[in-house]
Design a protein around this motif. Structure first.
Motif, mmCIF file in Angstrom:
data_model
loop_
_atom_site.group_PDB
_atom_site.id
_atom_site.type_symbol
_atom_site.label_atom_id
_atom_site.label_comp_id
_atom_site.label_asym_id
_atom_site.label_seq_id
_atom_site.Cartn_x
_atom_site.Cartn_y
_atom_site.Cartn_z
ATOM 1 N N SER A 102 -14.061 5.691 -5.886
ATOM 2 C CA SER A 102 -14.589 4.368 -6.203
ATOM 3 C C SER A 102 -13.626 3.585 -7.084
ATOM 4 C CB SER A 102 -15.951 4.500 -6.890
ATOM 5 O OG SER A 102 -16.436 3.240 -7.300
ATOM 6 N N GLN A 154 0.817 -1.222 0.000
ATOM 7 C CA GLN A 154 0.000 0.000 0.000
ATOM 8 C C GLN A 154 0.854 1.277 0.000
ATOM 9 O OE1 GLN A 154 -2.692 -0.652 3.353
ATOM 10 N NE2 GLN A 154 -4.135 -1.686 1.998
ATOM 11 N N TYR A 156 -10.372 3.834 -7.382
ATOM 12 C CA TYR A 156 -9.152 3.446 -6.682
ATOM 13 C C TYR A 156 -9.410 2.641 -5.413
ATOM 14 C CZ TYR A 156 -6.191 6.160 -9.793
ATOM 15 O OH TYR A 156 -5.512 6.627 -10.893
ATOM 16 N N GLY A 157 -10.679 2.381 -5.099
ATOM 17 C CA GLY A 157 -10.999 1.508 -3.986
ATOM 18 C C GLY A 157 -11.014 2.174 -2.627
ATOM 19 N N LYS A 174 -6.331 -2.185 -15.671
ATOM 20 C CA LYS A 174 -7.003 -0.949 -15.287
ATOM 21 C C LYS A 174 -6.191 0.241 -15.791
ATOM 22 C CE LYS A 174 -9.080 -2.728 -11.001
ATOM 23 N NZ LYS A 174 -9.128 -2.552 -9.523
#
Length: 362
Positions: free
Chosen positions: A298, A93, A300-301, A169
């Motif tokens: 949304s 992350q 990129y989560g 993506k």
């Protein structure tokens, strides 16, 4: 409508630079945006997890008090990018995306990718692991007209990438052409796009009105009125394939006015204000929150912000000088020939308004 409340917006394409410049321009973004995807085209570029962690730490240490701001880091792709390093950074992350700069396309892109085939092994791993590819979509062939570089990139690079990696993506950054809008609207795989305020406001006439106007010069360059209108229509449509990315790019005034001037527009001090005005003028204020606060998060989560921002329309144009001095050098802010009437009235993340103001604003 003279007042609007939206969830705190995010900026999905931002240049902060480094060092004292970063410290000087960061408050202009943190005042309004909750998150920003920070571009990696520094000198040297951010190509490793270690570099990204160190850069993020410097940004976090420079965030102004009372601003809950989160920088999101990206990896600069080169011909020799390690797929393992990129995947590790994504899994840890640290990286939320990898950025493709065709070599020589824009500021600090000299270390970019010279041929898309050189990174096919990287793109394969990105497709498998769901890592977004952020693309500066222009070819650099000197025989291609600068106003056609985005269109030719779609034909020569983007369509072949999509055929080779159908589930990759992709974020087609800072759309500047009707052809770019049309391609995203085709829904050819998971292809999304960011849109800037300057590409919604300017045409190539604004580059030459009354003489050469270097503070309207950006890359990709602004184009025709038909392109600008297509971009506005896409941004205000509510379609979740389009979301906000300022592409705010600070340059010292001396570097904008010299021979071989730097391409880039520093719009962080008034970007959300101009975007709000564009949506209001097009009677699409009901779609503003989707574009600025929901669609990108949304993709990129991320969950939408729980914080809020209020903007109000003034009766007279706002004439503030939003340029920023860094030592003896000036970073001139975006100032198109379009009067700006909107400004931030308050927020609930730095105690600038009371609860009843939030409830009243719609």
């Amino acid at each position: 409508m003279n007042k609007v409340k939206i969830l705190r917006p995010d900026d999905w394409h931002l240049h902060l630079r480094d060092g004292e410049t970063m410290k000087a321009v960061l408050p202009a973004t943190a005042r309004a945006y909750g998150r920003a995807m920070v571009m990696p085209n520094l000198t040297p570029p951010i190509t490793s997890v270690k570099q990204a962690v160190e850069y993020r730490k410097k940004i976090v240490e420079s965030i102004p008090d009372k601003n809950n701001f989160t920088p999101l880091m990206t990896c600069y792709l080169t011909d020799s990018t390690s797929p393992h390093e990129l995947v590790k950074g994504f899994m840890d992350q640290v990286f939320i995306a990898a950025k493709l700069y065709p070599a020589g396309a824009t500021t600090n892109s000299e270390n970019g990718v010279t041929s898309i085939k050189n990174i096919y092994s990287v793109l394969e791993k990105m497709e498998i692991h769901g890592i977004p590819l952020s693309i500066h979509g222009e070819v650099t062939n000197p025989e291609v007209d600068i106003f056609d570089r985005e269109k030719v990139f779609i034909e020569q690079v983007l369509i072949p990438i999509r055929k080779k990696f159908p589930e990759l993506k992709i974020v087609f950054e800072h759309l500047s052409s009707k052809e770019g809008v049309d391609y995203v609207l085709e829904k050819d795989g998971p292809t999304f796009s960011t849109i800037t305020p300057h590409h919604m406001l300017l045409t190539r006439n604004d580059l030459f009105k009354g003489g050469l106007r270097m503070f309207n010069y950006c890359l990709p360059v602004v184009k025709k009125e038909t392109d600008r209108k297509a971009i506005v229509d896409a941004a205000t449509s509510g379609d979740d394939h389009f979301f906000f990315g300022s592409d705010s790019a600070p340059h010292f005034e001396k570097n904008k006015l010299k021979d071989k001037a730097a391409g880039g527009i520093f719009n962080a001090p008034n970007s959300i204000e101009y975007v709000t005005q564009i949506f209001a003028e097009n009677n699409k204020i009901d779609q503003l929150e989707k574009f600025t606060s929901l669609n990108g998060a949304s993709f990129y989560g991320f969950a939408p912000s729980e914080e809020s921002l209020i903007l109000i329309k003034k009766e007279k144009p706002i004439e503030k000088d939003l340029s920023i001095m860094q030592g003896k050098d000036n970073i001139r802010s975006f100032k198109p020939d379009v009067p700006l009437y909107w400004e931030i009235a308050g927020s609930n993340y730095n105690n600038r308004f009371e609860k009843n103001e939030i409830e009243d604003a719609r």
